[in-house]
Design a protein around this motif. Sequence first.
Motif, mmCIF file in Angstrom:
data_model
loop_
_atom_site.group_PDB
_atom_site.id
_atom_site.type_symbol
_atom_site.label_atom_id
_atom_site.label_comp_id
_atom_site.label_asym_id
_atom_site.label_seq_id
_atom_site.Cartn_x
_atom_site.Cartn_y
_atom_site.Cartn_z
ATOM 1 N N GLU A 1 -32.768 -28.104 76.716
ATOM 2 C CA GLU A 1 -33.479 -28.644 75.558
ATOM 3 C C GLU A 1 -33.871 -27.573 74.541
ATOM 4 O OE1 GLU A 1 -36.710 -31.019 77.019
ATOM 5 O OE2 GLU A 1 -35.366 -32.465 77.986
ATOM 6 N N SER A 2 -33.210 -26.418 74.594
ATOM 7 C CA SER A 2 -33.447 -25.346 73.617
ATOM 8 C C SER A 2 -32.108 -24.815 73.134
ATOM 9 C CB SER A 2 -34.286 -24.212 74.233
ATOM 10 O OG SER A 2 -35.559 -24.667 74.629
ATOM 11 N N PRO A 3 -31.378 -25.619 72.351
ATOM 12 C CA PRO A 3 -30.041 -25.206 71.911
ATOM 13 C C PRO A 3 -30.090 -24.002 70.982
ATOM 14 C CG PRO A 3 -30.763 -27.143 70.706
ATOM 15 C CD PRO A 3 -31.777 -26.927 71.787
ATOM 16 N N GLY A 4 -28.966 -23.325 70.869
ATOM 17 C CA GLY A 4 -28.871 -22.208 69.953
ATOM 18 C C GLY A 4 -28.839 -22.695 68.516
ATOM 19 N N VAL A 5 -29.473 -21.940 67.623
ATOM 20 C CA VAL A 5 -29.496 -22.286 66.208
ATOM 21 C C VAL A 5 -28.618 -21.296 65.446
ATOM 22 C CG1 VAL A 5 -30.936 -22.742 64.193
ATOM 23 C CG2 VAL A 5 -31.840 -23.172 66.488
ATOM 24 N N TYR A 6 -27.827 -21.834 64.526
ATOM 25 C CA TYR A 6 -26.840 -21.060 63.788
ATOM 26 C C TYR A 6 -27.073 -21.202 62.285
ATOM 27 C CZ TYR A 6 -24.366 -21.148 68.252
ATOM 28 O OH TYR A 6 -24.032 -21.010 69.581
ATOM 29 N N ARG B 1 -12.183 -23.889 62.006
ATOM 30 C CA ARG B 1 -12.911 -23.430 60.827
ATOM 31 C C ARG B 1 -14.271 -22.852 61.225
ATOM 32 N NH1 ARG B 1 -10.353 -27.998 59.826
ATOM 33 N NH2 ARG B 1 -12.102 -29.462 59.955
ATOM 34 N N LEU B 2 -14.724 -21.900 60.432
ATOM 35 C CA LEU B 2 -16.022 -21.280 60.669
ATOM 36 C C LEU B 2 -17.112 -22.226 60.189
ATOM 37 C CD1 LEU B 2 -17.616 -18.649 61.451
ATOM 38 C CD2 LEU B 2 -17.485 -18.036 59.018
ATOM 39 N N ILE B 3 -18.033 -22.616 61.095
ATOM 40 C CA ILE B 3 -19.122 -23.496 60.703
ATOM 41 C C ILE B 3 -20.489 -22.818 60.809
ATOM 42 C CG2 ILE B 3 -17.839 -25.585 61.273
ATOM 43 C CD1 ILE B 3 -19.570 -25.814 63.823
ATOM 44 N N GLY B 4 -20.595 -21.767 61.600
ATOM 45 C CA GLY B 4 -21.904 -21.143 61.762
ATOM 46 C C GLY B 4 -21.841 -19.706 62.217
ATOM 47 N N LEU B 5 -22.986 -19.039 62.113
ATOM 48 C CA LEU B 5 -23.168 -17.671 62.598
ATOM 49 C C LEU B 5 -24.360 -17.676 63.537
ATOM 50 C CD1 LEU B 5 -22.923 -15.828 59.155
ATOM 51 C CD2 LEU B 5 -21.091 -16.024 60.851
ATOM 52 N N VAL B 6 -24.237 -17.001 64.669
ATOM 53 C CA VAL B 6 -25.333 -16.953 65.638
ATOM 54 C C VAL B 6 -26.589 -16.411 64.952
ATOM 55 C CG1 VAL B 6 -26.139 -15.941 67.798
ATOM 56 C CG2 VAL B 6 -23.735 -16.614 67.554
ATOM 57 N N SER B 7 -27.690 -17.156 65.074
ATOM 58 C CA SER B 7 -28.901 -16.771 64.369
ATOM 59 C C SER B 7 -30.113 -16.641 65.286
ATOM 60 C CB SER B 7 -29.200 -17.772 63.245
ATOM 61 O OG SER B 7 -30.324 -17.379 62.486
ATOM 62 N N TRP B 8 -30.601 -17.731 65.894
ATOM 63 C CA TRP B 8 -31.815 -17.642 66.700
ATOM 64 C C TRP B 8 -31.880 -18.781 67.702
ATOM 65 C CZ3 TRP B 8 -35.829 -21.397 66.368
ATOM 66 C CH2 TRP B 8 -35.695 -22.324 65.330
ATOM 67 N N GLY B 9 -32.946 -18.790 68.495
ATOM 68 C CA GLY B 9 -33.155 -19.836 69.479
ATOM 69 C C GLY B 9 -34.309 -19.463 70.380
#
Length: 272
Positions: A253-258, A238-246
């Motif tokens: 210690e700097s994970p991607g934010v969706y 299932r779709l839970i997120g879209l690539v957004s920022w980071g």
Amino acid sequence: MRRPLVRALSLAAVAAVIPLASPAPAAADSVVIGGYPVEISESPWTVALASRDRFGGTRAGQFCGGAVIGRSTVLTAAHCLGEAALGAPLGRVRDLKVIAGRGDLLGEEGREIPVRAVRVNPAYDSYTNAGDLAVLTLTEPLPASSVIRMAGSGDAAYRPGTDAVVYGWGDTTGGGDFAHALRATRVRVLSDAVCEEAYPGSAEGKYLADSMLCAGELGGGRDACQGDSGGPLVAQGRLIGLVSWGSGCGRAESPGVYTRVSGVVREPGAGH
């Protein structure tokens, strides 16, 4: 590169598209770092956003990704459609298309479908990057087999520790090495507490759980990057997120934010 609370869009609102319009975007870091090649047949709902007029023909004009959630409906990141990303107001981009069914951007398989209309989430905040979502309506429908189901609020796919996969054609090293063939990388959904600690509101950005989720590895090495923005993060089918920022790409210690799909689009019965 940060974000706030966002109003949820109903599917009816998603369907009610508006004429092309562009918000002022925030810069966003978005690559498939530490990834592997994947056939488009394994993820037919992954599409490329393209404009040869703005980005040339070398990679078919690809500049962002998207996810097919309806036969004529694609979700992507709102910041992809801003002037900072496009180099011009969206209304001046005359050849905006979605490339579907093509894993290798140098190939000719699949279809290039013009975008008929765009709806940018009215709650999108370009400073915080909250609600980083836009809805594209295509001029021609895709097969039903290309559609991915969205995870609803409370879906087990959002649980911390869940394995997920992010897809895209973006930078593969963080040094401007853009892929011409679709790639994916495996990441883990991280807890809100971990994400809030990584992005407490400093120059790197502020994590807001209502409209965001983050995923990756705390030690770094696996992430999305430039060119992957708007692409899908998928867990348990299932779709839970879209690539957004980071902060950078693949940093420890700097994970991607969706964009948290359930935070901006409510689908009745999704995940149940």
